[in-house]
Scaffold this motif. Sequence first.
Motif, short mmCIF file in Angstrom:
data_model
loop_
_atom_site.label_atom_id
_atom_site.label_comp_id
_atom_site.label_asym_id
_atom_site.label_seq_id
_atom_site.Cartn_x
_atom_site.Cartn_y
_atom_site.Cartn_z
N PRO A 10 0.81 -1.23 0.00
CA PRO A 10 0.00 0.00 0.00
C PRO A 10 0.84 1.27 0.00
O PRO A 10 0.49 2.25 -0.67
CB PRO A 10 -0.82 -0.14 1.28
N GLY A 11 1.97 1.28 0.70
CA GLY A 11 2.81 2.47 0.77
C GLY A 11 3.56 2.76 -0.51
O GLY A 11 4.15 3.84 -0.64
N GLU A 12 3.57 1.83 -1.46
CA GLU A 12 4.26 2.01 -2.73
C GLU A 12 3.35 2.56 -3.82
O GLU A 12 3.82 2.83 -4.93
CB GLU A 12 4.85 0.68 -3.19
N LEU A 13 2.07 2.73 -3.54
CA LEU A 13 1.12 3.15 -4.55
C LEU A 13 1.14 4.66 -4.73
O LEU A 13 1.25 5.41 -3.76
CB LEU A 13 -0.30 2.71 -4.16
N ALA A 18 -3.75 4.25 -5.51
CA ALA A 18 -4.36 4.17 -4.18
C ALA A 18 -5.88 4.30 -4.28
O ALA A 18 -6.62 3.68 -3.50
CB ALA A 18 -3.80 5.26 -3.27
N GLU A 19 -6.37 5.08 -5.24
CA GLU A 19 -7.83 5.19 -5.43
C GLU A 19 -8.43 3.85 -5.85
O GLU A 19 -9.49 3.44 -5.36
CB GLU A 19 -8.14 6.26 -6.48
N VAL A 20 -7.74 3.15 -6.75
CA VAL A 20 -8.19 1.83 -7.16
C VAL A 20 -8.16 0.87 -5.97
O VAL A 20 -9.10 0.11 -5.73
CB VAL A 20 -7.33 1.28 -8.32
N TYR A 21 -7.08 0.91 -5.23
CA TYR A 21 -6.92 0.04 -4.06
C TYR A 21 -8.05 0.26 -3.07
O TYR A 21 -8.65 -0.69 -2.56
CB TYR A 21 -5.56 0.34 -3.42
N ASP A 40 -2.98 -9.94 0.66
CA ASP A 40 -2.15 -10.81 1.48
C ASP A 40 -1.94 -10.17 2.85
O ASP A 40 -2.48 -9.09 3.13
CB ASP A 40 -0.84 -11.17 0.77
N GLN A 41 -1.14 -10.80 3.68
CA GLN A 41 -0.98 -10.31 5.04
C GLN A 41 -0.30 -8.95 5.12
O GLN A 41 -0.45 -8.24 6.11
CB GLN A 41 -0.19 -11.34 5.86
N GLU A 42 0.42 -8.57 4.07
CA GLU A 42 1.09 -7.27 4.05
C GLU A 42 0.31 -6.22 3.28
O GLU A 42 0.79 -5.10 3.12
CB GLU A 42 2.50 -7.44 3.47
N GLY A 43 -0.88 -6.59 2.81
CA GLY A 43 -1.74 -5.61 2.15
C GLY A 43 -1.67 -5.57 0.65
O GLY A 43 -2.34 -4.74 0.02
N ARG A 44 -0.87 -6.45 0.02
CA ARG A 44 -0.83 -6.48 -1.44
C ARG A 44 -2.12 -7.10 -1.98
O ARG A 44 -2.60 -8.10 -1.45
CB ARG A 44 0.35 -7.32 -1.94
N ALA A 51 -3.34 -6.60 -10.93
CA ALA A 51 -3.08 -6.08 -12.27
C ALA A 51 -3.87 -4.81 -12.56
O ALA A 51 -3.47 -4.01 -13.42
CB ALA A 51 -3.41 -7.15 -13.31
N MET A 52 -4.99 -4.61 -11.87
CA MET A 52 -5.79 -3.41 -12.09
C MET A 52 -5.04 -2.14 -11.73
O MET A 52 -5.40 -1.04 -12.19
CB MET A 52 -7.11 -3.51 -11.31
N LEU A 53 -3.98 -2.27 -10.93
CA LEU A 53 -3.18 -1.10 -10.55
C LEU A 53 -2.30 -0.63 -11.70
O LEU A 53 -1.79 0.49 -11.66
CB LEU A 53 -2.30 -1.45 -9.35
N LEU A 54 -2.09 -1.46 -12.72
CA LEU A 54 -1.22 -1.08 -13.84
C LEU A 54 -1.78 0.09 -14.62
O LEU A 54 -1.03 0.92 -15.14
CB LEU A 54 -1.03 -2.28 -14.78
#
Length: 204
Positions: A10-13, A18-21, A40-44, A51-54
Amino acid sequence: MGVRLGGLLPGELDEEQAEVYRAITGGARALGPQAFPLTDQEGRLRGPFNAMLLSPPVGLATQALGAAVRYNSSLSDRVREMAILAVAAHFDSAFEREAHEAVGRTSAGLDESEMAALRAGGMPELAEPTEGAALRATRALLRHGTLNDDEYADAVAATGERGVFELTTLVGYYSMLALQLRVFLGEGGASGADDRGPQPTGTP
């Protein structure tokens, strides 16, 4: 073919990503009981959502279509989940199968024999005629990309014209996700095509 697309924390977006997330993790999918984890457990983001983040503009529209298909359709929960599982079987999509068997088991009332039949690419024994007509239409769309006049008439009688539109949209949406899972996560056949070839044309 292995995984080609790594997940982002999440911190890399950036802000568009981040809006998509937020739309995926904080929208309709996040309400009520969770049949399968979105991250996943780390928020990915997991599965096709990563892939929608691309492409945030396309990803945002894609996730909105998926939410509409799942949460604002006139199709019954059982019809919707059986149709999704038929798509998963057709494309051999492990993520779609595992995620939506969990939904089918926990909130759509599918039993293990019905899901086993769908997993094998077959037609479960269904007592409700409307469910059978909708699932036969789904299988025809997957095999032939269209409905003949009799299949169309049966599907309209079972679900109405609105239901047929929603069903064709569902099949298209989950087929798209299955293809993206093949391309980015290496699911299904190594060639990226349906290795089983044309399906039989006899009675489903």
